[in-house]
Structure formats: structure tokens, C-alpha cells
Design a protein around this motif. Structure first.
Motif, PDB file in Angstrom:
ATOM      1  N   TYR A   1      13.602  22.735  -6.926  1.00  0.00           N
ATOM      2  CA  TYR A   1      13.385  23.010  -5.568  1.00  0.00           C
ATOM      3  C   TYR A   1      13.615  21.764  -4.821  1.00  0.00           C
ATOM      4  N   GLY A   2      14.879  21.540  -4.236  1.00  0.00           N
ATOM      5  CA  GLY A   2      15.076  20.341  -3.628  1.00  0.00           C
ATOM      6  C   GLY A   2      15.394  20.675  -2.068  1.00  0.00           C
ATOM      7  N   SER A   3      16.502  21.083  -1.832  1.00  0.00           N
ATOM      8  CA  SER A   3      16.712  21.650  -0.391  1.00  0.00           C
ATOM      9  C   SER A   3      15.879  22.508   0.012  1.00  0.00           C
ATOM     10  N   ASP A   4      15.470  23.551  -1.133  1.00  0.00           N
ATOM     11  CA  ASP A   4      14.866  24.744  -0.992  1.00  0.00           C
ATOM     12  C   ASP A   4      13.416  24.604  -1.056  1.00  0.00           C
TER      13      ASP A   4
ATOM     14  N   GLY B   1       3.432   6.772  -1.060  1.00  0.00           N
ATOM     15  CA  GLY B   1       4.696   7.658  -0.949  1.00  0.00           C
ATOM     16  C   GLY B   1       4.538   9.083  -0.888  1.00  0.00           C
ATOM     17  N   LEU B   2       5.469   9.927  -0.970  1.00  0.00           N
ATOM     18  CA  LEU B   2       5.483  11.127  -0.677  1.00  0.00           C
ATOM     19  C   LEU B   2       6.266  12.173  -1.558  1.00  0.00           C
ATOM     20  N   MET B   3       5.390  13.406  -2.225  1.00  0.00           N
ATOM     21  CA  MET B   3       6.104  13.938  -3.190  1.00  0.00           C
ATOM     22  C   MET B   3       6.294  15.464  -2.490  1.00  0.00           C
ATOM     23  N   ILE B   4       7.415  15.644  -2.396  1.00  0.00           N
ATOM     24  CA  ILE B   4       8.021  16.927  -1.958  1.00  0.00           C
ATOM     25  C   ILE B   4       8.756  17.707  -2.880  1.00  0.00           C
ATOM     26  N   THR B   5       9.799  16.813  -3.502  1.00  0.00           N
ATOM     27  CA  THR B   5      11.106  17.424  -4.382  1.00  0.00           C
ATOM     28  C   THR B   5      10.442  17.808  -5.612  1.00  0.00           C
ATOM     29  N   GLU B   6      11.026  19.096  -6.154  1.00  0.00           N
ATOM     30  CA  GLU B   6      10.683  19.433  -7.491  1.00  0.00           C
ATOM     31  C   GLU B   6      12.052  19.679  -8.158  1.00  0.00           C
TER      32      GLU B   6
ATOM     33  N   PRO C   1      11.336   2.339  -8.029  1.00  0.00           N
ATOM     34  CA  PRO C   1      11.487   3.347  -9.102  1.00  0.00           C
ATOM     35  C   PRO C   1      11.343   4.750  -8.659  1.00  0.00           C
ATOM     36  N   TYR C   2      12.159   5.449  -9.425  1.00  0.00           N
ATOM     37  CA  TYR C   2      12.074   6.971  -9.292  1.00  0.00           C
ATOM     38  C   TYR C   2      11.896   7.666 -10.349  1.00  0.00           C
ATOM     39  N   GLY C   3      11.552   9.042 -10.521  1.00  0.00           N
ATOM     40  CA  GLY C   3      11.123   9.643 -11.833  1.00  0.00           C
ATOM     41  C   GLY C   3      10.707  11.056 -11.557  1.00  0.00           C
TER      42      GLY C   3
ATOM     43  N   ALA D   1       6.955   5.458   7.095  1.00  0.00           N
ATOM     44  CA  ALA D   1       7.018   6.922   7.594  1.00  0.00           C
ATOM     45  C   ALA D   1       6.815   7.988   6.625  1.00  0.00           C
ATOM     46  N   LEU D   2       6.627   7.840   5.301  1.00  0.00           N
ATOM     47  CA  LEU D   2       6.484   9.086   4.635  1.00  0.00           C
ATOM     48  C   LEU D   2       5.048   8.973   4.031  1.00  0.00           C
ATOM     49  N   PHE D   3       4.195   7.762   4.541  1.00  0.00           N
ATOM     50  CA  PHE D   3       2.850   7.932   4.120  1.00  0.00           C
ATOM     51  C   PHE D   3       1.939   7.689   5.212  1.00  0.00           C
TER      52      PHE D   3
ATOM     53  N   LYS E   1       6.817  17.285  -9.885  1.00  0.00           N
ATOM     54  CA  LYS E   1       7.665  16.757  -8.720  1.00  0.00           C
ATOM     55  C   LYS E   1       8.592  15.630  -9.432  1.00  0.00           C
ATOM     56  N   HIS E   2       9.702  15.578  -8.783  1.00  0.00           N
ATOM     57  CA  HIS E   2      10.822  14.475  -9.174  1.00  0.00           C
ATOM     58  C   HIS E   2      11.477  13.877  -8.239  1.00  0.00           C
ATOM     59  N   TRP E   3      12.083  12.432  -8.292  1.00  0.00           N
ATOM     60  CA  TRP E   3      12.787  11.849  -7.446  1.00  0.00           C
ATOM     61  C   TRP E   3      11.873  11.213  -6.299  1.00  0.00           C
ATOM     62  N   GLN E   4      10.652  10.780  -6.737  1.00  0.00           N
ATOM     63  CA  GLN E   4       9.883  10.489  -5.657  1.00  0.00           C
ATOM     64  C   GLN E   4      10.004   8.735  -5.688  1.00  0.00           C
ATOM     65  N   GLY E   5      10.302   8.296  -4.221  1.00  0.00           N
ATOM     66  CA  GLY E   5      10.393   6.723  -4.261  1.00  0.00           C
ATOM     67  C   GLY E   5       9.170   6.059  -4.679  1.00  0.00           C
ATOM     68  N   LEU E   6       9.079   4.993  -5.409  1.00  0.00           N
ATOM     69  CA  LEU E   6       7.764   4.166  -5.689  1.00  0.00           C
ATOM     70  C   LEU E   6       6.976   4.965  -6.829  1.00  0.00           C
TER      71      LEU E   6
HETATM   72  C1  LIG Z   1      17.408   8.042  -3.401  1.00  0.00           C
HETATM   73  C2  LIG Z   1      16.638   9.119  -3.239  1.00  0.00           C
HETATM   74  C3  LIG Z   1      15.365   9.072  -2.828  1.00  0.00           C
HETATM   75  C4  LIG Z   1      14.521  10.116  -2.862  1.00  0.00           C
HETATM   76  N1  LIG Z   1      13.094   9.985  -2.338  1.00  0.00           N
HETATM   77  C5  LIG Z   1      12.310  11.201  -2.371  1.00  0.00           C
HETATM   78  C6  LIG Z   1      10.892  10.855  -2.019  1.00  0.00           C
HETATM   79  O1  LIG Z   1      10.611   9.822  -1.929  1.00  0.00           O
HETATM   80  N2  LIG Z   1      10.187  12.094  -2.082  1.00  0.00           N
HETATM   81  C7  LIG Z   1      10.547  13.318  -2.546  1.00  0.00           C
HETATM   82  O2  LIG Z   1       9.975  14.272  -2.781  1.00  0.00           O
HETATM   83  N3  LIG Z   1      11.965  13.444  -2.760  1.00  0.00           N
HETATM   84  C8  LIG Z   1      13.048  12.413  -2.800  1.00  0.00           C
HETATM   85  N4  LIG Z   1      14.205  12.755  -2.999  1.00  0.00           N
HETATM   86  C9  LIG Z   1      14.771  13.910  -3.320  1.00  0.00           C
HETATM   87  C10 LIG Z   1      15.487  14.500  -2.251  1.00  0.00           C
HETATM   88  O3  LIG Z   1      14.753  14.863  -1.154  1.00  0.00           O
HETATM   89  C11 LIG Z   1      16.332  15.563  -2.794  1.00  0.00           C
HETATM   90  O4  LIG Z   1      17.327  15.111  -3.647  1.00  0.00           O
HETATM   91  C12 LIG Z   1      16.960  16.540  -1.747  1.00  0.00           C
HETATM   92  O5  LIG Z   1      16.047  17.269  -0.858  1.00  0.00           O
HETATM   93  C13 LIG Z   1      18.022  17.354  -2.324  1.00  0.00           C
HETATM   94  O6  LIG Z   1      17.700  18.109  -3.184  1.00  0.00           O
HETATM   95  P1  LIG Z   1      18.170  18.347  -4.624  1.00  0.00           P
HETATM   96  O7  LIG Z   1      18.346  17.043  -5.285  1.00  0.00           O
HETATM   97  O8  LIG Z   1      17.545  19.050  -5.645  1.00  0.00           O
HETATM   98  O9  LIG Z   1      19.558  18.942  -4.202  1.00  0.00           O
HETATM   99  P2  LIG Z   1      20.117  20.549  -4.173  1.00  0.00           P
HETATM  100  O10 LIG Z   1      18.940  21.324  -3.302  1.00  0.00           O
HETATM  101  O11 LIG Z   1      20.225  21.207  -5.591  1.00  0.00           O
HETATM  102  O12 LIG Z   1      21.438  20.405  -3.455  1.00  0.00           O
HETATM  103  C14 LIG Z   1      22.432  20.172  -4.019  1.00  0.00           C
HETATM  104  C15 LIG Z   1      23.745  20.034  -2.966  1.00  0.00           C
HETATM  105  O13 LIG Z   1      23.712  21.122  -2.143  1.00  0.00           O
HETATM  106  C16 LIG Z   1      23.877  21.005  -0.812  1.00  0.00           C
HETATM  107  N5  LIG Z   1      23.246  21.849   0.124  1.00  0.00           N
HETATM  108  C17 LIG Z   1      21.758  22.450  -0.048  1.00  0.00           C
HETATM  109  N6  LIG Z   1      21.849  23.428   0.772  1.00  0.00           N
HETATM  110  C18 LIG Z   1      23.009  23.789   1.252  1.00  0.00           C
HETATM  111  C19 LIG Z   1      23.394  24.597   2.504  1.00  0.00           C
HETATM  112  N7  LIG Z   1      22.747  25.366   2.989  1.00  0.00           N
HETATM  113  N8  LIG Z   1      24.421  24.390   2.782  1.00  0.00           N
HETATM  114  C20 LIG Z   1      25.319  23.590   2.096  1.00  0.00           C
HETATM  115  N9  LIG Z   1      25.040  22.565   1.358  1.00  0.00           N
HETATM  116  C21 LIG Z   1      23.904  22.723   0.867  1.00  0.00           C
HETATM  117  C22 LIG Z   1      22.887  19.613  -0.826  1.00  0.00           C
HETATM  118  O14 LIG Z   1      23.005  18.834   0.837  1.00  0.00           O
HETATM  119  C23 LIG Z   1      23.443  19.015  -1.959  1.00  0.00           C
HETATM  120  O15 LIG Z   1      24.505  17.975  -1.571  1.00  0.00           O
HETATM  121  C24 LIG Z   1      15.170  11.311  -3.013  1.00  0.00           C
HETATM  122  C25 LIG Z   1      16.612  11.444  -3.494  1.00  0.00           C
HETATM  123  C26 LIG Z   1      17.166  10.572  -3.491  1.00  0.00           C
HETATM  124  C27 LIG Z   1      18.407  10.332  -4.080  1.00  0.00           C
END
Ligand SMILES: Cc1cc2nc3c(=O)[nH]c(=O)nc-3n(C[C@H](O)[C@H](O)[C@H](O)COP(=O)(O)OP(=O)(O)OC[C@H]3O[C@@H](n4cnc5c(N)ncnc54)[C@H](O)[C@@H]3O)c2cc1C
Length: 366
Positions: A135-138, A127-132, A217-219, A97-99, A159-164
Motif C-alpha cells: 500500500y503506497g499510493s493506496d 521520521g514518518l512511516m506511512i508506506t507499506e 538509509p531506507y528499508g 516537515a514529516l516529524f 512499513k517500507h521506504w522510510q527515510g532515516l
Molecule cells: C526516495 C523515497 C523516499 C520515501 N520516503 C518515504 C518516507 O519517509 N516515509 C514513507 O512512509 N514512505 C516513503 N516513501 C514511499 C513513497 O511514499 C511511495 O513510494 C509512494 O507513496 C508510492 O507508493 P509505491 O512505491 O507503492 O508505488 P505504487 O503505489 O505502486 O505506484 C506505482 C506507480 O503508479 C502510479 N499511480 C498510482 N496511482 C495512480 C493513479 N491513480 N493514476 C495514475 N498513476 C498512479 C504512481 O504514481 C507510481 O508511479 C519514499 C519513497 C522514495 C522513493
């Protein structure tokens, strides 16, 4: 060169039977069970045995030798895998799904044949690299940048937390275009990185100590690569909509993973409660225990219905960019059902459910 005809039996049910038989034997071999519990990658022999059955062929279009990227088949593989191992199912799900689905839908035709051939014939993974880190949710404010120099894009960021992490041969890497002024554009661009190519290796700064999903592996990944222009994905409209389309499709795949996982929890619960006697009666004779098991059965029914919906609706021919509410609700609800089912099994198992190696406790953490 890629193989147009693959050796799998013609029908999906025949293929699935072979796949199930292989993973059942691999995961039930004692020497593997112990390694899988302690080690932070799948033992190479385990992965090799599984990947030689070509489970990723379900995510490859027919014209490139695959089974056609049909959601029903993708969910079938995720279901079969998660019955034996949730980390295996997630590993396949990341690839599919992610690749592979994003590549099948958005990559330039000229790069697809070689790439899919490596997935089919050389057990490649992606795999897919989005998260930094900042900048996660953001994610829209990600700082990884791309600059076009000649016919190549120079992509730089962390980038961090990339699966694989460290295991994938290919990555889809997201970044924002850096303008001459140094400002970053608002849209998100996607590039295919082939870590075997010169100037495309990814430096792993750190492996994370994930609490569950041990074999994945994540990292933290340092990206400083140069990618030929034909490896840039081509969105239908904006890169942002392409990102939402692929993330939502991945969430529509969650019921596939949930299916096998919940069925396994149900089987474990019934097996335990019919064989554990308390006061001369099996646990399952008690109303409260029946009620708890019925909740897992109900989770199974809901999950099946969601699989049916997903199979009918979430194929790569549809654009899911605007289906956020349904996709996100599906992922969140299925995750709750999976967690609830695991809690039930751990609790019904009594003290043994508190052993780190018990099925229920592993399932809760994964
Ligand atoms: C097991 C696992 C696998 C992953 N695999 C991948 C991957 O393959 N590739 C990749 O790129 N990333 C991956 N990630 C990263 C994942 O996408 C991010 O952890 C996620 O986007 C959240 O970002 P953050 O960890 O920086 O949390 P933050 O953005 O810091 O958020 C912290 C908390 O705040 C909450 N929050 C954020 N915004 C709001 C809002 N507007 N209202 C209310 N609550 C809010 C969030 O839900 C969270 O609970 C993985 C993470 C995990 C744990």
C-alpha cells in the motif's frame, strides 16, 4: 529538563551564516567528500558537526526552546543545506516537515517538552512511516493496525521506504484502528514511537539499495510496539485530514530544497562555462549555452517565487488538508525544475559530466 534559551545568535541571518560556514567546511573536507560519495550513511563525525549547530531548532516552537517553526526559517535552512548536499537537506526536511511540525501541531502538550529537548540537546532525529509494501499510493488501505489495551496502544504492521530507517530516534507511525470484529476502521491514527523505550524498538528486516540519496538509509521496518496513550496525535477533525495537512505542508517545503540545489547547479554551470575554452572561446560565449544557463536562471526565479508563497501560506497555523492541487503541483514542478537543472549541468560538463562523482551526475540521480 529542556533548555528554554538556546545559544544561537539572535537574528536568523546571523544563525544562517554560522550554519552555512559549518556545512561548507564539512562538505569540502576531502576526507569527508570521499566518504560521502561511497558510504550509505552520513559519517557520524559529519552529522555531529552539523547537528551541533542545531539546524532543527527552526522546526521547534519558541515555548520549547526553538526558533518558532516559522516556514521562512525552515526554508532558509533547507536552502542552505541543499546548496552543499541534497541528502542533507532532505534529512533536515524529513525531520522538520514529516516529524517536528506535525508533533508541534498535533501532539499532546504533556509529551512535547521532553521530545523537543532531545532534538535540541541530544541531536535526536525523527521520521514518518506511512508506506507499506502492498500500500503506497493506496495508503488509505494500509494494514498496520492499532488496538487499545489498557492505557497503551498495540501497533502492528510492516512499513517500507522510510527515510532515516535505522537512524531515527523517533517515528510518527500511521495505522488503522482494529475493531473487535477484526475489521480495520477507515480513519488513520498517528502515534509517536520513541525507539529507546521498552516495547517500542523497530526491527529492520532489510536495508534498501537506493539508487541515489546515498547517505539516507531506507528499508523495510517491522512494527510491533506498545505506545502509551498520551503519544497518540490529536487531529482537529479526522486523522485523514491531519495526514493530508502534514503531507501537503511537506510538499510546500520543496521549494526550500529546490532553492539551494538549483542555485548550486547555476553556480556550477557558470563556473564551468566561463573556464572551459573551446576553439579559443569560453563555452558561455555560445548562444545555445547561454540559453541553457538562462533556463536554470529561470528555474531559480520560479523557485524563489514559490518559496515566498510557501513562507506566507504554509505555516502550522494554517490547515492545508484541502490545498492538494497547489501543494502537489508545487512539489511536481519544483522536482522537474531540479531535474532539468541537473541535466543541464551534466550535459554542459561534457564527458566529465558522465563521471559518477561529477556534481551533475550525482545531482541527476539524487
Ligand atoms: C526516495 C523515497 C523516499 C520515501 N520516503 C518515504 C518516507 O519517509 N516515509 C514513507 O512512509 N514512505 C516513503 N516513501 C514511499 C513513497 O511514499 C511511495 O513510494 C509512494 O507513496 C508510492 O507508493 P509505491 O512505491 O507503492 O508505488 P505504487 O503505489 O505502486 O505506484 C506505482 C506507480 O503508479 C502510479 N499511480 C498510482 N496511482 C495512480 C493513479 N491513480 N493514476 C495514475 N498513476 C498512479 C504512481 O504514481 C507510481 O508511479 C519514499 C519513497 C522514495 C522513493
Amino acid at each position: 529538563m529542556y533548555t528554554r534559551k538556546i545559544a544561537e545568535p539572535a537574528s536568523f541571518s546571523e544563525y544562517l551564516t554560522t550554519f552555512k560556514k559549518t556545512i561548507k567546511s564539512v562538505f569540502n573536507e576531502k576526507k569527508n567528500t570521499e566518504k560521502l560519495f561511497h558510504e550509505r550513511v552520513f559519517p557520524p563525525s559529519v552529522l555531529k558537526d552539523i547537528m551541533t549547530t542545531r539546524p532543527l531548532s527552526v522546526g521547534i516552537p519558541k515555548e520549547f526552546g526553538g526558533r518558532g517553526a516559522e516556514v521562512k526559517e525552515c526554508l532558509g535552512i533547507l536552502d542552505a543545506a541543499s546548496y552543499e548536499s541534497l541528502p542533507l537537506s532532505l534529512t533536515l526536511g524529513i525531520n522538520i516537515a514529516l516529524f517536528m511540525e506535525p508533533v508541534a501541531k498535533y501532539a499532546q502538550e504533556s509529551v512535547k517538552a521532553d521530545l523537543f529537548s532531545r532534538f535540541l540537546n541530544q541531536q535526536a532525529m525523527g521520521g514518518l512511516m506511512i508506506t507499506e509494501p502492498d500500500y503506497g499510493s493506496d495508503a488509505l488501505n494500509m494494514q498496520t493496525s492499532n488496538v487499545k489495551i489498557g492505557s497503551e496502544y498495540h501497533i502492528k504492521g510492516i512499513k517500507h521506504w522510510q527515510g532515516l530507517t535505522g537512524l531515527a530516534d523517533y517515528w510518527l507511525i500511521t495505522s488503522r484502528q482494529k475493531r473487535d470484529s477484526g475489521e480495520l476502521g477507515r480513519d488513520i491514527d498517528f502515534f509517536i514511537c520513541d525507539v529507546q523505550q521498552p516495547n517500542q524498538s523497530i526491527k529492520i528486516e532489510e536495508y534498501y539499495n537506493n539508487i541515489g540519496l546515498y547517505p539516507i538509509p531506507y528499508g523495510k521496518n517491522i512494527v510491533d510496539i506498545q505506545v502509551p496513550e498520551q503519544f497518540k496525535l490529536e487531529p482537529e477533525s479526522t486523522g485523514l485530514k491531519m495526514m493530508m495537512d502534514l503531507l501537503h505542508r511537506s510538499r510546500f517545503h520543496f521549494p526550500g530544497m529546490g532553492m539551494g540545489f538549483i542555485r548550486r547547479n547555476l553556480d556550477e554551470a557558470i563556473k564551468h562555462c566561463t573556464t572551459r575554452f573551446i576553439g579559443g572561446k569560453p563555452l558561455i560565449a555560445m548562444d545555445q549555452v547561454k540559453h541553457q544557463i538562462s533556463k536554470v536562471q529561470s528555474a531559480f526565479a520560479v523557485c524563489s517565487a514559490m518559496c515566498s508563497r510557501s513562507a506566507a501560506f504554509s505555516g502550522i497555523v494554517n490547515n492545508l488538508a484541502s490545498e492538494g492541487i497547489e501543494a502537489n503541483s508545487m512539489k511536481a514542478y519544483i522536482t522537474d525544475l531540479m531535474q532539468g537543472s541537473a541535466q543541464t549541468v551534466a550535459q554542459l560538463s561534457g564527458a566529465n559530466g558522465y563521471k559518477a562523482e561529477s556534481f551533475g551526475s550525482r545531482a541527476i540521480v539524487d
